[in-house]
Design a protein around this motif. Structure first.
Motif, PDB file in Angstrom:
ATOM      1  N   ASP A   1     -44.655 -52.471  -9.084  1.00 19.42           N
ATOM      2  CA  ASP A   1     -45.201 -53.407  -8.111  1.00 19.42           C
ATOM      3  C   ASP A   1     -45.652 -54.658  -8.864  1.00 19.42           C
ATOM      4  O   ASP A   1     -46.422 -54.556  -9.828  1.00 19.42           O
ATOM      5  N   PHE A   2     -45.178 -55.843  -8.428  1.00 19.10           N
ATOM      6  CA  PHE A   2     -45.345 -57.077  -9.194  1.00 19.10           C
ATOM      7  C   PHE A   2     -46.276 -58.065  -8.509  1.00 19.10           C
ATOM      8  O   PHE A   2     -46.418 -58.073  -7.290  1.00 19.10           O
ATOM      9  N   GLU A   3     -46.860 -58.925  -9.356  1.00 16.50           N
ATOM     10  CA  GLU A   3     -47.714 -59.997  -8.858  1.00 16.50           C
ATOM     11  C   GLU A   3     -47.569 -61.200  -9.791  1.00 16.50           C
ATOM     12  O   GLU A   3     -47.844 -61.113 -10.989  1.00 16.50           O
ATOM     13  N   ASP A   4     -47.131 -62.327  -9.248  1.00 20.20           N
ATOM     14  CA  ASP A   4     -47.004 -63.547 -10.051  1.00 20.20           C
ATOM     15  C   ASP A   4     -48.386 -64.050 -10.444  1.00 20.20           C
ATOM     16  O   ASP A   4     -49.336 -63.993  -9.651  1.00 20.20           O
ATOM     17  N   ARG A   5     -48.489 -64.559 -11.669  1.00 23.61           N
ATOM     18  CA  ARG A   5     -49.740 -65.105 -12.181  1.00 23.61           C
ATOM     19  C   ARG A   5     -49.462 -66.460 -12.846  1.00 23.61           C
ATOM     20  O   ARG A   5     -48.316 -66.767 -13.183  1.00 23.61           O
ATOM     21  N   PRO A   6     -50.488 -67.290 -13.059  1.00 21.05           N
ATOM     22  CA  PRO A   6     -50.260 -68.621 -13.647  1.00 21.05           C
ATOM     23  C   PRO A   6     -49.648 -68.593 -15.041  1.00 21.05           C
ATOM     24  O   PRO A   6     -49.054 -69.584 -15.478  1.00 21.05           O
TER      25      PRO A   6
ATOM     26  N   ASN B   1     -49.253 -56.926 -18.529  1.00 16.72           N
ATOM     27  CA  ASN B   1     -49.058 -58.349 -18.272  1.00 16.72           C
ATOM     28  C   ASN B   1     -47.979 -58.938 -19.171  1.00 16.72           C
ATOM     29  O   ASN B   1     -47.928 -58.633 -20.374  1.00 16.72           O
ATOM     30  N   PHE B   2     -47.138 -59.788 -18.576  1.00 12.49           N
ATOM     31  CA  PHE B   2     -46.235 -60.620 -19.357  1.00 12.49           C
ATOM     32  C   PHE B   2     -46.765 -62.045 -19.337  1.00 12.49           C
ATOM     33  O   PHE B   2     -46.960 -62.640 -18.275  1.00 12.49           O
ATOM     34  N   VAL B   3     -47.009 -62.579 -20.533  1.00 12.76           N
ATOM     35  CA  VAL B   3     -47.539 -63.924 -20.695  1.00 12.76           C
ATOM     36  C   VAL B   3     -46.469 -64.762 -21.385  1.00 12.76           C
ATOM     37  O   VAL B   3     -46.022 -64.428 -22.495  1.00 12.76           O
ATOM     38  N   MET B   4     -46.068 -65.829 -20.734  1.00 14.16           N
ATOM     39  CA  MET B   4     -45.032 -66.688 -21.303  1.00 14.16           C
ATOM     40  C   MET B   4     -45.440 -67.228 -22.672  1.00 14.16           C
ATOM     41  O   MET B   4     -46.610 -67.537 -22.899  1.00 14.16           O
ATOM     42  N   PRO B   5     -44.463 -67.392 -23.600  1.00 15.62           N
ATOM     43  CA  PRO B   5     -43.052 -67.046 -23.409  1.00 15.62           C
ATOM     44  C   PRO B   5     -42.640 -65.677 -23.962  1.00 15.62           C
ATOM     45  O   PRO B   5     -41.499 -65.292 -23.805  1.00 15.62           O
ATOM     46  N   TRP B   6     -43.608 -64.906 -24.590  1.00 10.59           N
ATOM     47  CA  TRP B   6     -43.189 -63.660 -25.252  1.00 10.59           C
ATOM     48  C   TRP B   6     -44.257 -62.587 -25.361  1.00 10.59           C
ATOM     49  O   TRP B   6     -44.036 -61.549 -25.961  1.00 10.59           O
ATOM     50  N   TYR B   7     -45.417 -62.762 -24.779  1.00  9.39           N
ATOM     51  CA  TYR B   7     -46.501 -61.802 -24.974  1.00  9.39           C
ATOM     52  C   TYR B   7     -46.441 -60.667 -23.958  1.00  9.39           C
ATOM     53  O   TYR B   7     -46.432 -60.901 -22.748  1.00  9.39           O
ATOM     54  N   GLY B   8     -46.432 -59.444 -24.447  1.00  9.99           N
ATOM     55  CA  GLY B   8     -46.598 -58.272 -23.617  1.00  9.99           C
ATOM     56  C   GLY B   8     -47.944 -57.658 -23.919  1.00  9.99           C
ATOM     57  O   GLY B   8     -48.170 -57.153 -25.025  1.00  9.99           O
ATOM     58  N   ILE B   9     -48.873 -57.728 -22.969  1.00 10.43           N
ATOM     59  CA  ILE B   9     -50.218 -57.190 -23.166  1.00 10.43           C
ATOM     60  C   ILE B   9     -50.267 -55.821 -22.496  1.00 10.43           C
ATOM     61  O   ILE B   9     -50.139 -55.702 -21.278  1.00 10.43           O
ATOM     62  N   ILE B  10     -50.414 -54.788 -23.316  1.00 10.02           N
ATOM     63  CA  ILE B  10     -50.228 -53.411 -22.880  1.00 10.02           C
ATOM     64  C   ILE B  10     -51.585 -52.725 -22.740  1.00 10.02           C
ATOM     65  O   ILE B  10     -52.460 -52.853 -23.614  1.00 10.02           O
TER      66      ILE B  10
ATOM     67  N   ALA C   1     -34.766 -78.805 -19.618  1.00  9.39           N
ATOM     68  CA  ALA C   1     -33.505 -79.537 -19.690  1.00  9.39           C
ATOM     69  C   ALA C   1     -33.429 -80.648 -18.652  1.00  9.39           C
ATOM     70  O   ALA C   1     -32.731 -81.657 -18.845  1.00  9.39           O
ATOM     71  N   GLU C   2     -34.167 -80.478 -17.555  1.00  9.34           N
ATOM     72  CA  GLU C   2     -34.210 -81.495 -16.499  1.00  9.34           C
ATOM     73  C   GLU C   2     -35.275 -82.555 -16.760  1.00  9.34           C
ATOM     74  O   GLU C   2     -35.506 -83.425 -15.916  1.00  9.34           O
ATOM     75  N   GLY C   3     -35.934 -82.467 -17.903  1.00  8.60           N
ATOM     76  CA  GLY C   3     -36.944 -83.450 -18.247  1.00  8.60           C
ATOM     77  C   GLY C   3     -38.326 -83.156 -17.689  1.00  8.60           C
ATOM     78  O   GLY C   3     -39.198 -84.027 -17.708  1.00  8.60           O
ATOM     79  N   LYS C   4     -38.545 -81.934 -17.203  1.00  5.99           N
ATOM     80  CA  LYS C   4     -39.828 -81.547 -16.641  1.00  5.99           C
ATOM     81  C   LYS C   4     -40.610 -80.676 -17.621  1.00  5.99           C
ATOM     82  O   LYS C   4     -40.021 -79.983 -18.451  1.00  5.99           O
ATOM     83  N   ALA C   5     -41.925 -80.699 -17.487  1.00  6.43           N
ATOM     84  CA  ALA C   5     -42.750 -79.748 -18.233  1.00  6.43           C
ATOM     85  C   ALA C   5     -42.645 -78.390 -17.551  1.00  6.43           C
ATOM     86  O   ALA C   5     -42.792 -78.302 -16.330  1.00  6.43           O
ATOM     87  N   PRO C   6     -42.370 -77.315 -18.292  1.00  5.08           N
ATOM     88  CA  PRO C   6     -42.277 -75.995 -17.662  1.00  5.08           C
ATOM     89  C   PRO C   6     -43.548 -75.649 -16.889  1.00  5.08           C
ATOM     90  O   PRO C   6     -44.660 -75.803 -17.400  1.00  5.08           O
ATOM     91  N   THR C   7     -43.369 -75.182 -15.668  1.00  6.70           N
ATOM     92  CA  THR C   7     -44.503 -74.915 -14.775  1.00  6.70           C
ATOM     93  C   THR C   7     -45.538 -74.009 -15.416  1.00  6.70           C
ATOM     94  O   THR C   7     -46.749 -74.288 -15.373  1.00  6.70           O
ATOM     95  N   LEU C   8     -45.090 -72.910 -16.025  1.00  7.75           N
ATOM     96  CA  LEU C   8     -46.040 -71.928 -16.545  1.00  7.75           C
ATOM     97  C   LEU C   8     -46.616 -72.317 -17.908  1.00  7.75           C
ATOM     98  O   LEU C   8     -47.549 -71.666 -18.385  1.00  7.75           O
ATOM     99  N   ALA C   9     -46.090 -73.349 -18.529  1.00  8.79           N
ATOM    100  CA  ALA C   9     -46.676 -73.811 -19.786  1.00  8.79           C
ATOM    101  C   ALA C   9     -47.897 -74.682 -19.544  1.00  8.79           C
ATOM    102  O   ALA C   9     -48.773 -74.791 -20.412  1.00  8.79           O
ATOM    103  N   HIS C  10     -47.961 -75.300 -18.365  1.00  8.33           N
ATOM    104  CA  HIS C  10     -49.061 -76.228 -18.078  1.00  8.33           C
ATOM    105  C   HIS C  10     -49.613 -76.003 -16.668  1.00  8.33           C
ATOM    106  O   HIS C  10     -50.007 -76.940 -15.989  1.00  8.33           O
ATOM    107  N   HIS C  11     -49.646 -74.766 -16.227  1.00  7.84           N
ATOM    108  CA  HIS C  11     -50.149 -74.443 -14.897  1.00  7.84           C
ATOM    109  C   HIS C  11     -51.630 -74.808 -14.805  1.00  7.84           C
ATOM    110  O   HIS C  11     -52.412 -74.492 -15.707  1.00  7.84           O
TER     111      HIS C  11
END
Length: 410
Positions: A214-219, A241-250, A374-384
């Motif tokens: 069961d999933f829940e999106d987070r910032p 928790n998965f924390v961008m871009p590579w952290y798995g908090i167990i 690649a589209e010239g935007k700041a990644p949403t989850l990097a600067h939420h």
């Protein structure tokens, strides 16, 4: 659904201007080396990140720096440099660099030394020494991205341990495994029995091998519950928790036990460095397999063999009841799986199942971030705007069958 070859390349490639590598370079801090590996005026440590060769060092005053490995002058390796008087001095011609990457001496140049040094082109990298790790931002500009202020960052040293080791496979293979809950019930079955001890909640993972997710999106990415029905009618819930871009908090094995953060950072397209941070916010760790590591720069151990001998898998111990045949460490079991997948795993010819939802989400978030960049935007989850690393909690517990898992974390 399997990835196309194009999406698999976008997901995995980090070298030579690849969008994923450039996105990470600009928008995320990278762990470079365990803090204890750097000694004031000690030998520089070679580090490779995103296909870039670097050296890390601790200056006389205790500050840390990360520099391009090759000297700006004639490209000799600064891994050979003298570390003295708050800087690295290249032994070829004596040029000296401070922790900011600035050239402060060029003794073989005649004329105005200060003026000449100010005009030498150098890459300057910002570094932070926190949480038992030296971190570096490899991006361009004066303002770094938000620092990953994870819960272990400011704990006393006796409440955490940090180890890492280089693996000869692409980084995403490691990231995916950190969020793959069902493999724990198989690959790590014997390791769980050996390390968790009798009566530990983690033993419940071996009682129900097909968790409902069961999933829940987070910032910062997402959190999810792996729900395992137990023979007594209750449910064992593990919220990770998965924390961008590579952290798995167990989640810890029990309420007062240590939490583990797994992360796999790209060395280049075909190598990654697996990091293990073991920490307990309530009390000192004491002696654990991780805190007793003899070499924090090369632990856990890699599989002991090569492909021709199944990477050293021990079939004798399997006959005696060990599930995987890799008794060295939980990490060794994972590494054997990554290596057996090949240097860069081809996701265009896989067949997924219900247990792979968390892995799919990891891929989707990473690919989205690379496309935004690649589209010239700041990644949403990097600067939420609601990004708060301190609030991330991974927990586990046994609940009545009709209970909401959110009561464990909210």
């Amino acid at each position: 659904m399997p990835l196309s070859k194009e999406d698999n390349d976008l997901l995995t490639r980090v070298e030579n201007g690849a969008p994923m590598g450039e996105m990470i370079r600009q928008h995320y801090w990278l762990p470079a080396v365990p803090s204890v590996k750097l000694e004031a005026d000690g030998a520089p440590v070679r580090v490779r990140l995103l296909g870039t060769n670097l050296v890390a060092f601790r200056a006389t005053n205790g500050e840390v720096g990360v520099l391009d490995e090759q000297c700006s002058h004639r490209k000799a390796s600064l891994a050979l440099a003298r570390n003295e008087d708050n800087g690295l001095r290249c032994i070829y011609h004596g040029w000296k660099f401070n922790v900011k990457g600035e050239v402060v001496e060029a003794p073989n140049h005649t004329g105005n030394q200060e003026q000449f040094c100010n005009h030498v082109r150098v890459n300057r990298y910002i570094t932070v020494d926190r949480g038992g790790i030296v971190w570096v931002w490899l991006g361009k500009g004066e303002t770094p991205p938000p620092f990953p202020d994870l819960p272990f960052m400011d704990l006393p040293q006796q409440q955490r341990s940090v180890t890492s080791v280089e693996i000869p496979t692409n980084w995403v293979q490691g990231v995916e495994a950190s969020m793959d809950s069902s493999h724990v019930s198989f690959l790590h079955e014997s390791t769980t029995q050996l390390t968790a001890g009798p009566g530990n909640e983690r033993q419940n993972m071996n009682k129900a091998r097909a968790p409902k997710l069961d999933f829940e999106d987070r910032p910062y990415g997402y959190r999810y519950a792996a729900l395992r029905p137990l023979p007594d009618g209750n449910v064992y819930a593990r919220v990770n928790n998965f924390v961008m871009p590579w952290y798995g908090i167990i989640c810890p094995p029990d309420a007062n036990g240590p939490t583990t953060v797994f992360f796999s950072t790209p060395v280049d397209d075909t190598h990654h460095r697996a990091w293990f941070v073991h920490y307990n916010p309530q009390r000192p760790l004491g002696m654990t397999i991780m805190s007793a590591s003899p070499d924090v720069w090369n632990f856990p151990p890699l599989p002991p063999g090569e492909a021709k001998d199944n990477w050293g898998q021990n079939r004798d111990i399997m006959k005696r009841g060990h599930f995987s045949g890799f008794p060295q460490h939980l990490g060794t079991e994972d590494f054997a799986m990554f290596i057996s997948q090949g240097p860069v795993y081809d996701r265009s010819d896989e067949q997924l199942c219900s247990a792979d939802g968390a892995v799919i989400r990891v891929r989707q978030l990473l690919i989205k971030a690379a496309r935004e960049f690649a589209e010239g935007k700041a990644p949403t989850l990097a600067h939420h705007p609601d990004l708060n690393y301190r609030q991330i909690r991974s927990v586990g517990g046994v609940l009545p069958a009709d209970a909401d898992w959110h009561q464990l974390v909210d």
